[in-house]
Design a protein around this motif. Structure first.
Motif, PDB file in Angstrom:
ATOM      1  N   ARG A  74      52.194  48.426  34.444  1.00 57.00           N
ATOM      2  CA  ARG A  74      51.643  47.185  35.019  1.00 57.00           C
ATOM      3  C   ARG A  74      52.694  46.439  35.824  1.00 57.00           C
ATOM      4  N   GLU A  75      53.944  46.450  35.352  1.00 55.93           N
ATOM      5  CA  GLU A  75      54.973  45.662  36.016  1.00 55.93           C
ATOM      6  C   GLU A  75      55.341  46.206  37.401  1.00 55.93           C
ATOM      7  N   GLU A  76      54.873  47.382  37.753  1.00 58.94           N
ATOM      8  CA  GLU A  76      55.119  47.897  39.098  1.00 58.94           C
ATOM      9  C   GLU A  76      54.225  47.222  40.145  1.00 58.94           C
ATOM     10  N   PHE A  77      53.175  46.560  39.669  1.00 60.25           N
ATOM     11  CA  PHE A  77      52.211  45.963  40.580  1.00 60.25           C
ATOM     12  C   PHE A  77      52.422  44.455  40.717  1.00 60.25           C
ATOM     13  N   PHE A  78      52.079  43.959  41.895  1.00 72.44           N
ATOM     14  CA  PHE A  78      52.034  42.525  42.137  1.00 72.44           C
ATOM     15  C   PHE A  78      50.591  42.195  42.457  1.00 72.44           C
ATOM     16  N   LEU A  79      49.904  41.566  41.507  1.00 69.68           N
ATOM     17  CA  LEU A  79      48.484  41.265  41.654  1.00 69.68           C
ATOM     18  C   LEU A  79      48.279  39.791  41.973  1.00 69.68           C
ATOM     19  N   THR A  80      47.500  39.544  43.011  1.00 69.13           N
ATOM     20  CA  THR A  80      47.127  38.188  43.401  1.00 69.13           C
ATOM     21  C   THR A  80      45.628  38.018  43.225  1.00 69.13           C
ATOM     22  N   SER A  81      45.217  36.891  42.640  1.00 71.98           N
ATOM     23  CA  SER A  81      43.807  36.521  42.665  1.00 71.98           C
ATOM     24  C   SER A  81      43.713  35.036  42.987  1.00 71.98           C
ATOM     25  N   LYS A  82      42.476  34.557  43.127  1.00 70.56           N
ATOM     26  CA  LYS A  82      42.272  33.195  43.611  1.00 70.56           C
ATOM     27  C   LYS A  82      41.081  32.557  42.913  1.00 70.56           C
ATOM     28  N   ILE A  83      41.232  31.285  42.605  1.00 72.46           N
ATOM     29  CA  ILE A  83      40.147  30.509  42.015  1.00 72.46           C
ATOM     30  C   ILE A  83      39.425  29.760  43.128  1.00 72.46           C
ATOM     31  N   PRO A  84      38.101  29.861  43.210  1.00 74.90           N
ATOM     32  CA  PRO A  84      37.370  29.147  44.263  1.00 74.90           C
ATOM     33  C   PRO A  84      37.378  27.642  44.021  1.00 74.90           C
ATOM     34  N   GLY A  85      37.130  26.902  45.085  1.00 71.37           N
ATOM     35  CA  GLY A  85      37.020  25.454  44.965  1.00 71.37           C
ATOM     36  C   GLY A  85      35.609  24.986  44.693  1.00 71.37           C
ATOM     37  N   ARG A  86      34.766  25.882  44.231  1.00 70.11           N
ATOM     38  CA  ARG A  86      33.379  25.517  43.953  1.00 70.11           C
ATOM     39  C   ARG A  86      33.272  24.829  42.593  1.00 70.11           C
ATOM     40  N   PRO A  87      32.325  23.892  42.449  1.00 68.70           N
ATOM     41  CA  PRO A  87      32.235  23.092  41.224  1.00 68.70           C
ATOM     42  C   PRO A  87      32.191  23.900  39.942  1.00 68.70           C
ATOM     43  N   GLU A  88      31.483  25.016  39.937  1.00 64.18           N
ATOM     44  CA  GLU A  88      31.349  25.774  38.693  1.00 64.18           C
ATOM     45  C   GLU A  88      32.677  26.334  38.190  1.00 64.18           C
ATOM     46  N   TYR A  89      33.708  26.326  39.058  1.00 65.84           N
ATOM     47  CA  TYR A  89      35.014  26.835  38.653  1.00 65.84           C
ATOM     48  C   TYR A  89      36.047  25.735  38.433  1.00 65.84           C
ATOM     49  N   ILE A  90      35.797  24.544  38.960  1.00 62.35           N
ATOM     50  CA  ILE A  90      36.884  23.549  38.956  1.00 62.35           C
ATOM     51  C   ILE A  90      36.461  22.149  38.503  1.00 62.35           C
ATOM     52  N   GLU A  91      35.174  21.921  38.225  1.00 62.38           N
ATOM     53  CA  GLU A  91      34.767  20.539  37.972  1.00 62.38           C
ATOM     54  C   GLU A  91      35.183  20.026  36.605  1.00 62.38           C
ATOM     55  N   THR A  92      35.519  20.921  35.678  1.00 63.05           N
ATOM     56  CA  THR A  92      36.023  20.497  34.373  1.00 63.05           C
ATOM     57  C   THR A  92      37.243  21.330  34.005  1.00 63.05           C
TER      58      THR A  92
END
Length: 276
Positions: A74-92
């Protein structure tokens, strides 16, 4: 593969692969997820270790499957992901925690190398509230670095002025359709690595011709020239291709250098075919 050092001290491979149409029917962004790891299997076999995905792409699990299938540590990889700015992901607070947990689960990993806020929205205070939650995951080692995507100078500056942990990356469009020179310079002045999404997209025929003429001096394609331009000025790139030959070409960027004159020429290229 060359790397660029983030403000956390972590090394980011300067060339990665985008994935927003990977693992989908007909290679369509909106297509149904089919779980096909072919493109990533190819990329990994060619030496790609920096892989960029997002919750909005719906294919984090495909990336997780490909990494596991590779049988590489696993440490050989550099993984990027992203959280959307949509309410269901960030409102709480709970919604943010759930988003991170879901990303970890889908990627089949207990840490993510870089986690970005995918898009800004029209409330900097709310964005910063999400940022503070992500900082807690850095403290725990679950997120090794955090950053933003598609942020302009004002939005990025708001976080830079207040954050305990500064953004490590700002991922933005950068190509002949929109270079975003000003925000790239601002990022670099403040220790934030700019990363170009769509570096080979939205490039019209006139620009491709100019890039091809430069490439002929080095035995390189127009795509290799524009990618070289970006990395030579300290911008990480995440080109995407479903074709293994093009994937190979997209990482063969380290055996030539552009002159200052060529860099200036490329930086002034602008699409002539854009719609107003």
């Amino acid at each position: 593969m060359e790397t660029i050092t983030l403000n956390t001290g972590i090394e980011l491979p300067i060339v990665g692969t985008g994935t927003n149409t990977y693992g989908k029917e007909n290679n369509d962004y909106q297509g149904k997820i089919n779980g096909d790891t072919t493109e990533l299997d190819q990329a990994i076999s060619l030496g790609y270790r920096h892989i960029d995905t997002a919750i909005s792409y719906r294919n984090e699990s495909v990336i997780g499957d490909a990494v596991k299938k590779s049988k590489l540590p696993r440490e050989e990889f550099f993984l990027t992901s992203k959280i959307p700015g949509r309410p269901e992901y960030i409102e709480t607070t709970e919604a943010v925690h759930q988003a991170v947990a879901d990303s970890l689960n889908a990627l089949k990993t207990d840490y993510i190398d870089l986690y970005l806020i995918h898009h800004p929205w029209d409330n900097n205070e709310e964005i910063f509230t999400v940022w503070r939650i992500l900082e807690e995951y850095v403290d725990k080692g679950v997120l090794k670095a955090i950053g933003v995507s598609n942020f302009n100078q004002e939005q990025l500056g708001f976080i830079l002025e207040r954050a305990r942990i500064k953004p490590a990356v700002n991922q933005i469009q950068s190509n002949t359709s929109e270079w975003n020179h000003a925000i790239i310079e601002y990022c670099q002045e403040h220790g934030v690595v700019p990363e170009a999404w769509g570096p080979l997209s939205r490039i019209d025929a006139s620009c491709r011709q100019a890039l091809t003429e430069i490439g002929q001096r080095y035995g390189k394609t127009w795509a290799q020239v524009i990618l070289r331009y970006q990395i030579q000025r300290g911008v990480a790139v995440i080109p995407k291709s479903h074709n293994p030959e093009r994937q190979q070409l997209n990482i063969e960027l380290f055996d030539f250098s552009l002159t200052e004159e060529e860099m200036t020429t490329i930086g002034h290229l602008k699409n002539k075919e854009q719609n107003n």
